[in-house]
Design an enzyme around this catalytic site. Structure first.
Site, short mmCIF file in Angstrom:
data_model
loop_
_atom_site.label_atom_id
_atom_site.label_comp_id
_atom_site.label_asym_id
_atom_site.label_seq_id
_atom_site.Cartn_x
_atom_site.Cartn_y
_atom_site.Cartn_z
N ASP A 20 0.90 -1.97 -0.11
CA ASP A 20 -0.31 0.15 -0.38
C ASP A 20 1.30 1.06 -0.17
O ASP A 20 1.38 1.45 1.18
CB ASP A 20 -0.70 -0.10 1.20
CG ASP A 20 -2.09 0.96 1.73
OD1 ASP A 20 -2.05 1.42 2.47
OD2 ASP A 20 -1.98 1.97 0.85
N ASN A 22 -0.37 4.78 -0.61
CA ASN A 22 -0.61 5.73 0.03
C ASN A 22 -1.78 5.21 1.32
O ASN A 22 -2.32 6.65 1.64
CB ASN A 22 -1.48 6.49 -1.30
CG ASN A 22 -3.06 5.35 -0.87
OD1 ASN A 22 -3.15 4.09 -0.69
ND2 ASN A 22 -3.63 5.52 -2.07
N ASP A 24 -3.97 3.63 2.66
CA ASP A 24 -5.40 3.62 2.65
C ASP A 24 -6.05 2.70 3.49
O ASP A 24 -7.11 1.75 3.38
CB ASP A 24 -6.19 4.15 2.03
CG ASP A 24 -5.92 3.16 -0.28
OD1 ASP A 24 -6.72 2.89 -0.78
OD2 ASP A 24 -4.85 2.17 0.65
N ASP A 28 -1.65 -1.14 -3.59
CA ASP A 28 -2.36 -0.64 -4.74
C ASP A 28 -1.01 -0.71 -5.87
O ASP A 28 0.31 -0.98 -5.65
CB ASP A 28 -2.63 0.83 -4.85
CG ASP A 28 -1.14 1.43 -3.58
OD1 ASP A 28 -2.06 1.69 -2.40
OD2 ASP A 28 0.13 1.31 -4.17
N ASP A 97 -4.81 -10.39 -15.87
CA ASP A 97 -5.79 -11.65 -15.28
C ASP A 97 -7.21 -11.45 -16.20
O ASP A 97 -7.17 -9.88 -16.14
CB ASP A 97 -5.40 -11.41 -14.05
CG ASP A 97 -7.00 -12.72 -13.61
OD1 ASP A 97 -6.18 -13.16 -11.91
OD2 ASP A 97 -7.73 -13.64 -13.91
N ASP A 198 -9.34 -16.80 -16.39
CA ASP A 198 -9.58 -16.51 -14.85
C ASP A 198 -11.18 -18.14 -15.33
O ASP A 198 -11.88 -18.16 -16.63
CB ASP A 198 -11.02 -15.43 -14.67
CG ASP A 198 -11.62 -15.67 -13.29
OD1 ASP A 198 -11.25 -16.48 -12.04
OD2 ASP A 198 -12.49 -16.27 -12.93
N GLU A 254 -6.69 -20.71 -16.61
CA GLU A 254 -7.30 -21.45 -15.26
C GLU A 254 -9.22 -22.30 -15.74
O GLU A 254 -9.97 -21.88 -15.94
CB GLU A 254 -8.14 -20.07 -14.23
CG GLU A 254 -7.64 -21.02 -12.32
CD GLU A 254 -9.05 -20.32 -11.87
OE1 GLU A 254 -10.14 -19.77 -12.53
OE2 GLU A 254 -9.02 -21.01 -10.44
N HIS A 327 -3.68 -17.15 -4.79
CA HIS A 327 -4.81 -16.35 -4.42
C HIS A 327 -6.66 -17.22 -3.69
O HIS A 327 -7.01 -16.31 -2.57
CB HIS A 327 -5.14 -14.99 -4.86
CG HIS A 327 -5.90 -14.94 -5.98
ND1 HIS A 327 -5.67 -16.11 -7.05
CD2 HIS A 327 -7.12 -15.47 -6.14
CE1 HIS A 327 -6.80 -16.05 -7.79
NE2 HIS A 327 -7.98 -15.61 -7.41
N ASP A 328 -6.03 -18.01 -4.49
CA ASP A 328 -7.26 -19.33 -3.53
C ASP A 328 -7.31 -20.32 -2.93
O ASP A 328 -8.05 -20.77 -2.47
CB ASP A 328 -7.91 -20.46 -5.73
CG ASP A 328 -8.82 -18.76 -5.56
OD1 ASP A 328 -8.85 -19.26 -7.20
OD2 ASP A 328 -9.53 -17.70 -5.60
O1 TEU Z 1 -11.46 -18.93 -9.27
C1 TEU Z 1 -12.64 -20.12 -9.60
C2 TEU Z 1 -12.23 -21.44 -8.95
O2 TEU Z 1 -12.56 -22.57 -9.55
C3 TEU Z 1 -12.28 -21.39 -7.62
O3 TEU Z 1 -13.60 -20.05 -7.26
C4 TEU Z 1 -11.97 -21.86 -6.84
O4 TEU Z 1 -12.41 -23.50 -7.69
C5 TEU Z 1 -12.14 -22.23 -5.41
O5 TEU Z 1 -11.76 -20.74 -4.71
C6 TEU Z 1 -11.86 -23.31 -4.68
O6 TEU Z 1 -11.71 -23.31 -3.65
C7 TEU Z 1 -11.20 -17.67 -10.35
C8 TEU Z 1 -10.66 -16.75 -9.50
O7 TEU Z 1 -9.10 -17.61 -9.33
C9 TEU Z 1 -11.53 -16.73 -8.04
O8 TEU Z 1 -10.43 -15.90 -7.33
C10 TEU Z 1 -12.44 -16.16 -8.15
O9 TEU Z 1 -13.24 -16.24 -7.08
C11 TEU Z 1 -14.01 -16.97 -9.16
O10 TEU Z 1 -12.61 -17.44 -10.41
C12 TEU Z 1 -14.20 -16.17 -9.50
O11 TEU Z 1 -14.05 -15.20 -10.99
CA CA Z 2 -3.42 2.17 -1.38
#
Ligand code: TEU
Ligand code: CA
Length: 552
Positions: A20, A22, A24, A28, A97, A198, A254, A327-328
């Protein structure tokens, strides 16, 4: 056809949690620009940037309301252009993405589409009448409830495989495909270097949108009706002809629900569709009665069977992506390694060797190079992710799980684990922000942070630097054929890589036990890397990983 993506290492940035600039409390674009030197030192080649487009943040940017504007939280298009230029100055490429299975319900196309059944944008989305006074079919949405939302303006339902604020686009409509291709061309003309796509395997739905297997009266997982659908390869080949093939870019899809057979099409080396896909077999091993929600650990034999199959079945035909987390997913060292302080660094390095010596393009998720761990949240009020919050509500309020059990499962496998702020130093908020972070910083940041790692030549960070450098140095690592060994060993993941008269022997002890292992006995060769400086003949020490190069 350029193939720089075959010997590149990709670093994923989740911008909301990276840096971050700035105050907040939200990461960013300028925060990313300020840390490009750190990434250059790590030696990565490409950044996969999670969405930074205009979005109401129902799903933290995976619900896009304008594909050609930057989300206000993240900065301006000028900030983006500066970050792109600064990255390119350092020889780092930027992959965006691309979230085009669905938009936000605040996207102008959907605002128009929902106005009337004869609106020009009506068929940009998937609208259906009620069936027997209820939703058009029994599909469940990924974040809970029905995949259909009733809209009283036109007394019809619209499809949303994710949240109700993420209506699915109708890819069977050629106007939708053209709009997407035009937007992609606009970004490629700005000079970006590719796309992570995605849930791209979901864009072609089964005709008739038939019900799926589900207990009576319950919603079912719609993947069998939407993943790898009848036209998905046709649409991706059209995208390739009209956009992708015209630029020197990389693409990774993905692909929820993808099989090895389907991957031979999506990620074929003939370059007609995408360069590679993310598969979910190894991250889905522990799924069970409560979907992904569990605190079960990943068993090694099934993990080896899956990853070995992807290596051997794509050999010479298609290209693999290689990843432990994103991130998932929960943090790699917590899920596949051992985040007990006694073993965290050893096991994080072992996991890095195991993945980066395989055939394919490796991905490093932000903080994985520091051995960042799961968040350890104890209360539902610590969680931020729509998937976590909805699951807690659905399972606990329905009585299917008690609150303590669900909190234990969230702690093990929620997406929030990967979304706690990047730990830059041991000062307030780990140097992520001077404000109040949007999600709590992991309490272990005084011990686990980039500043400390940079100063420690034995850190996981410097270990990753060595691994990345090896990939640049040895064609054997990029092109060598993968050959599993010790397949039935429950504690060791071992394999070989062969190219001409060169062979790599890789062995990783996935446990804290000292185990017997003869793969290096009577083998004379050059040790490329190990997380131990001393070895003992015929055994592997706790979480020991070792790579030996031999020439025949
Ligand atoms: O993820 C798709 C997806 O399959 C995820 O929902 C994954 O199966 C789940 O998070 C596992 O528990 C993509 C993106 O990476 C995710 O961040 C988004 O929430 C989703 O699509 C919808 O855009
Ligand atoms: Ca920020």
């Amino acid at each position: 056809m350029k193939t720089w993506w075959k010997n590149s290492v990709i670093y994923q940035i989740y911008p909301r949690s990276f840096a971050d600039s700035n105050g907040d409390g939200i990461g960013d674009l300028n925060g990313i620009t300020e840390h490009l030197d750190y990434l250059e030192k790590l030696g990565i080649d490409v950044i996969w940037l999670s969405p930074v487009y205009q979005s109401p943040n129902d799903d933290n940017g995976y619900d896009i309301s304008d594909y050609q504007e930057i989300m206000r939280d993240f900065g301006t298009m000028e900030d983006f252009d500066r970050m792109l230029a600064e990255a390119h100055k350092r020889g780092i490429r930027i992959v965006m993405d691309l979230v085009v299975n669905h938009t936000s319900d605040e996207h102008k196309w959907f605002v128009e589409s929902r106005k009337s059944t004869d609106n020009p944008y009506r068929d940009y989305y998937i609208w259906r009448d009620a069936k027997n006074g209820k939703e058009p079919n029994n599909w469940g949405a990924s974040f809970g409830g029905s995949a259909w939302e009733y809209d009283d303006t036109t007394d019809m339902y619209y499809l949303h495989c994710f949240s109700r604020k993420q209506p699915d686009l109708n890819w069977d409509n050629p106007m939708v495909r053209q709009e997407v291709f035009d937007m992609m061309t606009w970004w490629c003309d700005k000079g970006i270097d590719g796309f992570r796509m995605d849930v791209i395997s979901m864009i072609s739905k089964k005709p008739g949108l038939p019900d799926v297997q589900a207990p009576e009266g319950a919603y079912g997982d719609c993947c069998s009706a939407v993943c790898n659908g009848p036209h998905v390869h046709e649409y991706l080949q059209e995208m390739n002809r009209k956009v992708l093939s015209r630029y020197d870019i990389m693409t990774v899809g993905e692909a929820a629900g993808v099989t090895r057979q389907e991957a031979l099409k999506y990620a074929s080396l003939d370059g007609k569709e995408l360069n590679m896909v993310f598969q979910f077999e190894h991250t889905g091993i522990t799924a069970g009665e409560y979907g992904k929600w569990t605190d079960k650990k990943v068993p090694l034999i099934p993990l080896k069977k899956i990853l070995n199959s992807w290596q051997t079945e794509l050999e010479g035909k298609a290209w693999n992506s290689l990843y432990w987390d994103n991130h998932d997913q929960p943090r790699a060292v917590s899920r596949f390694g051992n985040d007990d302080p006694a073993y965290r660094e050893l096991s994080a390095k072992m996991l890095a060797v195991c993945l980066h010596m395989m055939k394919g393009t490796p991905y490093i998720y932000q903080g994985e190079e520091l051995g960042m761990t799961n968040a350890g949240f104890e209360r539902i009020s610590d969680y931020r992710d729509i998937e976590s919050l909805n699951a807690y509500r659905d399972y606990v309020e329905s009585g299917r799980l008690d609150a303590d059990t669900m909190l234990r499962y969230l702690k093990e496998i929620s997406r929030d684990n990967a979304r706690t702020p990047m730990q830059w130093n041991d000062r307030e908020n780990a140097g992520f922000t001077t404000g109040t972070p949007w999600i709590a910083v992991n309490a272990n940041y005084p011990v686990i942070n980039a500043e400390k790692a940079l100063k420690d030549s034995d850190s996981i960070f410097h270990f990753y630097r060595k691994l990345i450098a090896l990939r640049k140095q040895y064609e054997l690592i990029v092109e060598g054929r993968f050959q599993p060994i010790l397949e039935d060993d429950e504690k060791i993941y071992a394999y070989e890589r062969i190219l001409g008269n060169e062979k790599l022997t890789v062995a990783c002890n996935f446990t804290k036990d000292t185990v017997t292992c003869g793969v290096f006995t009577d083998v004379t060769g050059e040790e490329l890397i190990s997380n131990y400086t001393e070895h003992r003949e015929g055994i592997l020490q706790p979480y020991e990983a070792r790579v030996l190069l031999t020439v025949h």
